[in-house]
Design a protein around this motif. Structure first.
Motif, mmCIF file in Angstrom:
data_model
loop_
_atom_site.group_PDB
_atom_site.id
_atom_site.type_symbol
_atom_site.label_atom_id
_atom_site.label_comp_id
_atom_site.label_asym_id
_atom_site.label_seq_id
_atom_site.Cartn_x
_atom_site.Cartn_y
_atom_site.Cartn_z
ATOM 1 N N HIS A 1 34.694 41.661 57.793
ATOM 2 C CA HIS A 1 33.572 41.745 56.859
ATOM 3 C C HIS A 1 33.059 40.336 56.573
ATOM 4 C CE1 HIS A 1 34.209 46.004 56.206
ATOM 5 N NE2 HIS A 1 35.488 45.778 55.932
ATOM 6 N N ALA A 2 31.747 40.211 56.438
ATOM 7 C CA ALA A 2 31.134 38.883 56.318
ATOM 8 C C ALA A 2 31.397 38.250 54.965
ATOM 9 C CB ALA A 2 29.634 38.994 56.569
ATOM 10 N N ASP A 3 31.095 38.983 53.885
ATOM 11 C CA ASP A 3 31.264 38.459 52.530
ATOM 12 C C ASP A 3 30.729 37.021 52.436
ATOM 13 O OD1 ASP A 3 32.330 40.927 51.781
ATOM 14 O OD2 ASP A 3 34.353 40.331 52.343
ATOM 15 N N HIS A 4 31.603 36.020 52.205
ATOM 16 C CA HIS A 4 31.141 34.635 52.035
ATOM 17 C C HIS A 4 31.375 33.759 53.263
ATOM 18 C CE1 HIS A 4 29.827 34.797 47.929
ATOM 19 N NE2 HIS A 4 30.991 35.232 47.493
ATOM 20 N N SER A 5 31.560 34.349 54.420
ATOM 21 C CA SER A 5 31.904 33.552 55.594
ATOM 22 C C SER A 5 30.820 32.536 55.944
ATOM 23 C CB SER A 5 32.153 34.473 56.791
ATOM 24 O OG SER A 5 33.346 35.192 56.614
ATOM 25 N N VAL A 6 29.554 32.919 55.792
ATOM 26 C CA VAL A 6 28.481 31.997 56.128
ATOM 27 C C VAL A 6 28.461 30.819 55.167
ATOM 28 C CG1 VAL A 6 25.976 31.789 56.379
ATOM 29 C CG2 VAL A 6 27.149 33.814 57.234
ATOM 30 N N PHE A 7 28.894 31.035 53.937
ATOM 31 C CA PHE A 7 29.032 29.942 52.969
ATOM 32 C C PHE A 7 29.952 28.865 53.533
ATOM 33 C CE2 PHE A 7 30.725 27.588 49.487
ATOM 34 C CZ PHE A 7 29.829 27.670 48.436
ATOM 35 N N ALA A 8 31.109 29.293 54.056
ATOM 36 C CA ALA A 8 32.096 28.337 54.571
ATOM 37 C C ALA A 8 31.568 27.585 55.782
ATOM 38 C CB ALA A 8 33.384 29.078 54.928
ATOM 39 N N LEU A 9 30.789 28.262 56.613
ATOM 40 C CA LEU A 9 30.327 27.652 57.859
ATOM 41 C C LEU A 9 29.115 26.759 57.685
ATOM 42 C CD1 LEU A 9 30.589 30.503 60.483
ATOM 43 C CD2 LEU A 9 31.786 28.325 60.523
ATOM 44 N N LYS A 10 28.255 27.075 56.718
ATOM 45 C CA LYS A 10 26.958 26.405 56.659
ATOM 46 C C LYS A 10 26.690 25.726 55.316
ATOM 47 C CE LYS A 10 25.284 29.762 59.992
ATOM 48 N NZ LYS A 10 24.337 30.846 60.306
ATOM 49 N N PHE A 11 26.893 26.441 54.240
ATOM 50 C CA PHE A 11 26.571 25.891 52.930
ATOM 51 C C PHE A 11 27.396 24.647 52.647
ATOM 52 C CE2 PHE A 11 26.712 25.421 48.392
ATOM 53 C CZ PHE A 11 25.479 25.848 47.936
ATOM 54 N N ALA A 12 28.705 24.738 52.832
ATOM 55 C CA ALA A 12 29.567 23.593 52.521
ATOM 56 C C ALA A 12 29.303 22.398 53.444
ATOM 57 C CB ALA A 12 31.040 24.023 52.577
ATOM 58 N N PRO A 13 29.241 22.580 54.773
ATOM 59 C CA PRO A 13 28.941 21.421 55.633
ATOM 60 C C PRO A 13 27.588 20.779 55.339
ATOM 61 C CG PRO A 13 29.902 23.177 56.931
ATOM 62 C CD PRO A 13 29.624 23.754 55.582
ATOM 63 N N ALA A 14 26.561 21.596 55.039
ATOM 64 C CA ALA A 14 25.252 21.028 54.727
ATOM 65 C C ALA A 14 25.313 20.189 53.460
ATOM 66 C CB ALA A 14 24.219 22.147 54.581
ATOM 67 N N GLU A 15 26.092 20.631 52.502
ATOM 68 C CA GLU A 15 26.276 19.849 51.276
ATOM 69 C C GLU A 15 26.997 18.533 51.569
ATOM 70 O OE1 GLU A 15 27.139 21.556 47.078
ATOM 71 O OE2 GLU A 15 29.090 21.066 47.937
ATOM 72 N N ILE A 16 27.987 18.579 52.451
ATOM 73 C CA ILE A 16 28.707 17.362 52.847
ATOM 74 C C ILE A 16 27.754 16.372 53.519
ATOM 75 C CG2 ILE A 16 30.540 16.454 54.342
ATOM 76 C CD1 ILE A 16 31.911 19.257 53.903
ATOM 77 N N ALA A 17 26.840 16.897 54.322
ATOM 78 C CA ALA A 17 25.857 16.024 54.971
ATOM 79 C C ALA A 17 25.071 15.230 53.945
ATOM 80 C CB ALA A 17 24.919 16.862 55.835
ATOM 81 N N ASP B 1 27.917 44.955 54.938
ATOM 82 C CA ASP B 1 28.689 45.627 55.986
ATOM 83 C C ASP B 1 29.843 46.461 55.450
ATOM 84 O OD1 ASP B 1 30.530 43.689 55.211
ATOM 85 O OD2 ASP B 1 30.260 42.453 57.003
ATOM 86 N N ARG B 2 29.841 46.742 54.152
ATOM 87 C CA ARG B 2 30.895 47.579 53.554
ATOM 88 C C ARG B 2 30.282 48.851 52.975
ATOM 89 N NH1 ARG B 2 35.857 44.872 52.011
ATOM 90 N NH2 ARG B 2 35.777 42.606 52.324
ATOM 91 N N ASN B 3 31.006 49.957 53.137
ATOM 92 C CA ASN B 3 30.690 51.201 52.447
ATOM 93 C C ASN B 3 31.878 51.566 51.573
ATOM 94 O OD1 ASN B 3 28.045 52.005 53.569
ATOM 95 N ND2 ASN B 3 29.175 52.037 55.495
#
Length: 783
Positions: free
Chosen positions: A347-363, A115-117
């Motif tokens: 801008h998205a960048d790593h936002s999905v990492f914070a929302l999904k990757f980390a919590p799934a790892e905690i699970a 999403d960046r130019n």
């Protein structure tokens, strides 16, 4: 009082208390940082770059006139969104990788969210880099030139709240990516379910107790004292970059792919970095590209550096969490449901990492014994500062609701929350009670005085007539263990033994202030103990240079402190084998008859020092270089916790943290002084996040109001409580040391520990941070 930790295995170097290898030099100002290196003396003809920043939360450039800037004396190069090479440049984002691995454009983690130019004509937050960049003889001239650029803007409607951004008719920031401002786009408009185990509805159905709760985690910023900085210089088709990026190989890959240059034409050099706290995990920054274009156009080296205000560039992602928990009367949790709304920002960048990757790892590593578990989320664009990477990414936001669950459920069941935690939580490859978790919580309870100080919420003694005290805690899985770092690929290190018996250690990692370089030197000395060398005999190579031929090991995930030391164990064995082969030929004995002990070749009837033998030879250094992947043995993880004691003035709403106890099970403590420094230093960020730090926007104009270090309230030494660090060695991972990271997680549990302590003190919940006096008074019903 701090109690020195007790090592599980006594070692000569690993685990001790001692100064950092570069402590004295840093105190004297000797180490070179990017700003020290990028000077006109080192780079004659150096120019300075500035970029236009969008003054509106959302706007498009209709037209631009740079003629006045071009006429300004001292301006040497201008690039704009109209330039053909920029128009043809492919869209990107600033988070190709979280710096754990090195990836290409096609392999970027979030390839759907480009999403960046580079210097585009469309700004999506008040601060976006857009339209034009200028290189001039001085920073002042470049600043003046940017102000002379005449821009006609189309100011567009904006949205500053994620809930509002999700509603029909809201302004859409990136329609080609997220037609409803939600990532990933779901035509039905529902959340993304990214973790599901069992049947949560069924689990709630047979629970004796069901609770629901909500938390709000705001967006503090990293506050790095070393702003982003780079210099780009062309010599023909050869490009050299000096920067304070801590991921040199990824910076090279980023520039290669965006500028269509072969990798061997790009050299990236980094030395020391003055703290980064997750900022550099979004390291694929557009400024590297437009600085390179300016340098090419000017035919001179160009430097770009953020100002202090520019350093408010991205933040921890704000998150609104909802949780539903079900449990039996005996405290057994039957079902957990988490739903989150994460504010991406512009801008998205790593936002999905914070929302999904980390919590799934905690699970996987904390909630493995919960039979029914569901996690889902919305990731939502708004016209605010991008919410990306910050120390404890995703984990801090999750812990604020996780610790709330534990405290609230325990109260409902009439249990001690420590007992509830030990009963339920653990990793996939372990049992309950988990030995690490049990030891961590019992030690924290002992050190804070849990049994004596904890009382019915709001029922404690009054101090000075209006003040009440309370205690609270929160727990979390530590990260990362070695198996969680497999994605890094090869970890490399080289040991070179010089003829005089001294050693050069090339374990390429950019030192960011964490002390991992000291861990590497201690690991090297430990592995070379057969040579009888001391720490002072080892020189660590502090410059990371892509031309040196070894891949860097980036200081993210708090794993460098042990990953390279595990490699050094193998490198030392290889070096010893080479020495024995050499010694056997010189001493005319069989290799299997020869050993090296305390720096001496020892064979039946013969002995000579390694140094003496080498100095009599051809004086060629002996090197051993090892490259290996992290061990993927699934060992689970250890646990960490924060315990807090607070005092709250019920008339003013002011909360003061009196004491913190920070407990980390490290597996093996690689460097005790450094580990405790991480535990204590991390609390500065934690206290700021919990009590004072928040970004404030004008709700009408959508512009930030406190992007400065005066109005943005970071804690000072006067705001800090006593911090007691506690290091344990209970769990053990794979390898010689079996260590786990410590630095990133030291702040994760503290905001919730403080919030739970405030509740214990006053009997009213405050589930939004920072815990300002206004919020506390509102919870008390005083305003």
């Amino acid at each position: 009082m701090t109690i020195p930790y007790k090592p599980r295995v006594k070692r000569k170097f690993i685990g001790g208390y001692q100064p950092r290898i570069d402590g004295q030099e840093k105190a004297q100002g000797k180490p070179l940082y990017a700003d020290d290196i990028i000077t006109e003396r080192n780079y004659p003809g150096l120019l300075y770059a500035k970029v236009l920043r969008c003054p509106y939360p959302r706007a498009r450039i209709i037209s631009m006139d740079t003629s006045k800037a071009e006429a300004l004396k001292g301006v040497k190069a201008i690039v704009t969104y109209k330039d053909p090479n920029l128009k043809q440049m492919k869209p990107t984002n600033a988070g190709w990788t979280d710096a754990v691995d090195t990836v290409s454009y096609d392999g970027m983690m979030w390839g759907k969210f480009r999403d960046r130019n580079i210097l585009g004509d469309y700004g999506t937050w008040a601060g976006d880099e857009v339209g034009v960049a200028i290189a001039a003889e001085s920073e002042l001239i470049a600043e003046q030139a940017i102000k002379l650029v005449e821009v006609e803007w189309e100011v567009l409607p904006h949205v500053m709240d994620p809930i509002a951004a999700m509603k029909p008719g809201a302004p859409v920031l990136h329609p080609h990516i997220a037609p409803q401002n939600i990532l990933p786009f779901d035509p039905v408009g529902g959340p993304d379910c990214f973790f599901l185990k069992g049947d949560t509805d069924k689990g709630f159905g047979f629970a004796d107790v069901v609770l629901e709760m909500d938390t709000i985690h705001d967006n503090p910023t990293q506050g790095s004292l070393d702003p982003w900085c780079c210099m780009v210089q062309w010599e023909g088709e050869q490009l050299t970059v000096v920067s304070n990026s801590y991921a040199t190989d990824q910076t090279r890959m980023h520039m290669s792919q965006m500028l269509d240059l072969p990798l061997h034409n790009i050299r990236v050099v980094s030395q020391y970095v003055g703290g980064q706290f997750g900022r550099a995990d979004t390291g694929d920054q557009p400024f590297f590209i437009f600085t390179a274009l300016l340098a090419k156009k000017a035919g001179r080296p160009v430097k770009f550096k953020h100002t202090r205000r520019d350093s408010f560039h991205d933040t921890r992602q704000p998150a609104l969490y909802h949780c539903k928990v079900g449990a039996m009367k005996d405290g057994t949790i039957t079902s957990l449901y988490f739903s989150s709304i994460g504010e991406i920002g512009a801008h998205a960048d790593h936002s999905v990492f914070a929302l999904k990757f980390a919590p799934a790892e905690i699970a996987e590593v904390a909630l493995a014994h919960i039979p029914n578990l569901k996690m889902e989320s919305f990731a939502v664009y708004t016209n605010r500062i991008p919410g990306c990477m910050m120390r404890g990414v995703g984990n801090s936001q999750f812990n604020f609701i996780f610790g709330r669950i534990i405290d609230g459920l325990a109260e409902q069941l009439g249990m001690d929350p420590i007992e509830l935690s030990i009963k339920n939580f653990g990793h996939e490859w372990g049992i309950t009670p988990d030995p690490s978790l049990k030891a961590v919580l019992e030690m924290g309870a002992e050190r804070i005085g849990w049994k004596a100080k904890r009382h019915t919420p709001g029922g404690g003694d009054l101090y000075e007539g209006t003040k009440r005290r309370g205690v609270g805690f929160s727990l979390h899985p530590a990260w990362h263990a070695e198996w969680q770092e497999v994605r890094r690929g090869q970890v490399q290190a080289r040991i070179t033994l010089l003829p005089d018996g001294t050693v050069t250690l090339d374990a390429p990692t950019v030192e960011t202030g964490t002390g991992s370089n000291t861990c590497n030197v201690l690991g090297c000395a430990e592995a070379l103990s057969f040579l009888g060398i001391e720490q002072k005999d080892i020189t660590w190579v502090s410059t990371v240079d892509t031309n040196n031929g070894m891949r860097d090991c980036v200081q993210t995930d708090s794993a460098v402190s042990f990953l390279q030391s595990e490699v050094l164990v193998l490198a030392a064995k290889e070096l010893k084998k080479k020495l024995i082969d050499l010694g056997a030929s010189k001493l005319e004995v069989e290799s299997d008859q020869l050993d090296i002990v305390n720096g001496q070749f020892v064979a039946p009837g013969k002995t000579i020092s390694v140094k003496e033998l080498l100095m009599k030879g051809d004086l060629v250094p002996i090197s051993a270089m090892v490259s290996r992947k992290p061990d993927d043995s699934k060992t689970g993880v250890p646990y960490i916790a924060s315990f807090a004691e607070v005092e709250v003035d019920t008339t003013t709403g002011r909360a003061q943290v009196l004491k913190l106890v920070i407990i980390n099970d490290c597996g093996t403590v690689m460097y005790a002084s450094g580990a405790e420094a991480q535990q204590i230093g991390g609390q500065v960020m934690a206290i700021g996040e919990a009590m004072t730090e928040e970004l404030i926007y004008d709700p009408i104009r959508g512009v930030p109001l406190n992007f400065n270090l005066i109005d943005y309230k970071m804690p000072t030494i006067l705001d800090m409580p006593g911090v007691e660090p506690v290091l344990l060695e209970i769990w053990k991972g794979a390898g010689e040391y079996g260590a786990c990271g410590i630095g990133e997680g030291t702040l994760t549990c503290t905001p919730r520990a403080v919030a739970n302590a405030v509740y214990n003190a006053i009997g009213a919940r405050v589930d939004e941070i920072p815990l300002t006096p206004e919020r506390i008074l509102q919870a008390l019903g005083r305003i």
